[in-house]
Design a protein around this motif. Structure first.
Motif, mmCIF file in Angstrom:
data_model
loop_
_atom_site.group_PDB
_atom_site.id
_atom_site.type_symbol
_atom_site.label_atom_id
_atom_site.label_comp_id
_atom_site.label_asym_id
_atom_site.label_seq_id
_atom_site.Cartn_x
_atom_site.Cartn_y
_atom_site.Cartn_z
ATOM 1 N N MET A 94 60.380 37.479 42.722
ATOM 2 C CA MET A 94 59.706 36.230 43.109
ATOM 3 C C MET A 94 59.121 35.527 41.911
ATOM 4 O O MET A 94 58.632 36.177 40.993
ATOM 5 N N ASP A 95 59.126 34.189 41.936
ATOM 6 C CA ASP A 95 58.411 33.442 40.906
ATOM 7 C C ASP A 95 56.927 33.476 41.228
ATOM 8 O O ASP A 95 56.549 33.610 42.385
ATOM 9 N N ALA A 96 56.114 33.303 40.215
ATOM 10 C CA ALA A 96 54.672 33.387 40.425
ATOM 11 C C ALA A 96 54.089 32.081 40.953
ATOM 12 O O ALA A 96 52.950 32.046 41.391
ATOM 13 N N ASP A 97 54.865 31.003 40.928
ATOM 14 C CA ASP A 97 54.250 29.690 41.170
ATOM 15 C C ASP A 97 54.233 29.262 42.634
ATOM 16 O O ASP A 97 53.971 28.113 42.934
ATOM 17 N N LEU A 98 54.537 30.186 43.553
ATOM 18 C CA LEU A 98 54.534 29.899 44.988
ATOM 19 C C LEU A 98 55.599 28.883 45.387
ATOM 20 O O LEU A 98 55.512 28.286 46.452
ATOM 21 N N GLN A 99 56.589 28.695 44.523
ATOM 22 C CA GLN A 99 57.717 27.848 44.926
ATOM 23 C C GLN A 99 58.636 28.649 45.829
ATOM 24 O O GLN A 99 59.495 28.110 46.503
ATOM 25 N N ASP A 100 58.466 29.957 45.777
ATOM 26 C CA ASP A 100 59.231 30.832 46.661
ATOM 27 C C ASP A 100 58.321 31.207 47.817
ATOM 28 O O ASP A 100 57.368 31.962 47.645
ATOM 29 N N ALA A 157 70.773 28.054 44.464
ATOM 30 C CA ALA A 157 70.283 29.422 44.589
ATOM 31 C C ALA A 157 69.083 29.612 43.670
ATOM 32 O O ALA A 157 69.076 29.150 42.541
ATOM 33 N N ARG A 158 68.075 30.271 44.182
ATOM 34 C CA ARG A 158 66.918 30.588 43.366
ATOM 35 C C ARG A 158 67.052 32.039 42.913
ATOM 36 O O ARG A 158 67.945 32.742 43.361
ATOM 37 N N ASP A 159 66.149 32.444 42.082
ATOM 38 C CA ASP A 159 66.165 33.865 41.743
ATOM 39 C C ASP A 159 65.424 34.670 42.808
ATOM 40 O O ASP A 159 65.362 35.883 42.736
ATOM 41 N N LYS A 201 56.957 22.208 45.943
ATOM 42 C CA LYS A 201 56.432 21.958 44.593
ATOM 43 C C LYS A 201 55.607 23.138 44.134
ATOM 44 O O LYS A 201 55.023 23.860 44.915
ATOM 45 N N ARG A 202 55.540 23.303 42.838
ATOM 46 C CA ARG A 202 54.689 24.288 42.213
ATOM 47 C C ARG A 202 53.267 24.186 42.735
ATOM 48 O O ARG A 202 52.740 23.092 42.858
ATOM 49 N N ALA A 203 52.603 25.323 42.992
ATOM 50 C CA ALA A 203 51.236 25.269 43.513
ATOM 51 C C ALA A 203 50.265 24.840 42.408
ATOM 52 O O ALA A 203 49.310 24.112 42.655
#
Ligand code: UDP
Ligand code: MG
Length: 315
Positions: A94-100, A157-159, A201-203
């Motif tokens: 997961m990315d840390a920015d809450l985009q996931d 696709a995201r990671d 969007k990024r949090a």
């Protein structure tokens, strides 16, 4: 399958990490009691207090583990390190920015444990909130990639994905240095369920991707998963030779029909083009051998087994 590891690459994410941690904890609490969670934060050489924030989590919460790089090695390196150190039978990235969106973890989990998938991944169906030109270029990139490589790379696709231990081991068995994870995920195969969602969007904090970085990333993707560019020279060479031969024939025919002084610069030009063509063709041939060598030095596994009868598995 009782431990779920969440791997989180973080680079200068102090602003968003607390919110991220809380959101994922909330989702974790909604899982059955028998499912244990483990956080594995990979601090990719952050210059801000990201590491301190993570250490604070670790003090309070025994589920939190972390790695911290000596400098910024890039997200691909962070992903690789995270997968390598993950202990879970299921591993989520997961990315840390809450985009996931964290609540997708539950759906991914269900897809794997109940529907029999090996992997569940998220895919953006829209790129709302992103500059137009950027989405346009991204789309083109995925189209070209799909054409020229044999790794199945899905647009948008995201990671963000969850996978079984077996898939993690397969990914780790691809040990190449220049890692293009999106390509590797596709390359290892396995049954993947795609969950779609709208862009978020990024949090907080800022994206680490400039247009230039994205361009370099796309080049990385193309060169890591396709040797098509190496064949370009051959095509160019063949085309040039073709042009030269046609032109020479034209000059000869004209000479025969009309006579005169046809052997001035046109014949010279033909020869130059012809030799240029031959040279390009030879470069192309070198390119083909280079392509083969390139694929060999990557030492990728020749195949990856998903299932086998018992004797095969032992042997
Ligand atoms: N990241 C990282 N190393 C880097 C750049 C980014 O570990 O050199 C992490 C970052 O902290 C985040 C994730 O990779 O968790 C995705 O980064 P970002 O949000 O900037 O990319 P985007 O979502 O715009 O694709
Ligand atoms: Mg992001």
């Amino acid at each position: 399958m009782d431990l779920i590891t969440i791997v989180v690459p973080c680079y200068n994410e102090e602003a968003v990490l607390p919110a991220f941690y809380e959101a994922v904890c909330e989702v974790a609490a909604s899982f059955k009691k028998s499912e244990a969670f483990e956080f594995l934060f990979v601090d990719d050489g952050s210059a801000d207090s990201t590491l301190a924030v993570i250490q604070r989590f670790a003090e309070r919460d025994r589920r939190v583990r972390y790695l911290s790089f000596s400098r910024n090695f890039g997200k691909e390196a962070a992903i690789y390190a995270g997968l390598k150190h993950a202990r879970g039978g299921l591993v989520a990235l997961m990315d840390a920015d809450l985009q996931d969106p964290p609540d997708y973890l539950k759906r991914m989990y269900d897809a794997i444990t109940e529907e029999g998938y090996d992997c569940a991944a998220a895919r953006r169906v829209s790129r709302r909130g992103e500059p137009r030109i950027r989405s346009f270029l991204a789309r083109r990139f995925y189209r070209i990639m799909r054409r020229i490589s044999n790794a199945d790379i899905v647009d948008g696709a995201r990671d963000y994905r969850m996978m079984t231990r077996q898939v993690v081991e397969a990914i780790l068995s691809v040990t190449e240095y220049n890692r293009f994870s999106k390509g590797i995920f596709g390359w290892v195969g396995f049954k993947t369920k795609w969950l779609e969602y709208e862009n978020i969007k990024r949090a907080a904090g800022e994206t680490k991707w400039s247009v230039w970085k994205l361009f370099k990333y796309s080049m990385e993707g193309i060169t890591a998963f396709s040797v098509a560019p190496l064949a370009l020279a051959s095509f160019g060479g063949i085309a040039l030779c073709g042009v030269a031969v046609i032109a020479i024939l034209f000059i000869i025919v004209r000479q025969l029909l009309y006579g005169g002084s046809a052997f001035g610069w046109p014949s010279m030009a033909c020869i130059v083009i012809f030799i240029g063509g031959i040279q390009l063709l030879c470069v192309g041939i070198l390119g083909q051998y280079l392509a083969k060598t390139y694929l060999e030095v990557k030492e990728r596994p020749v195949y990856i087994v998903r299932e086998a009868s018992e004797e095969e598995e032992q042997g």
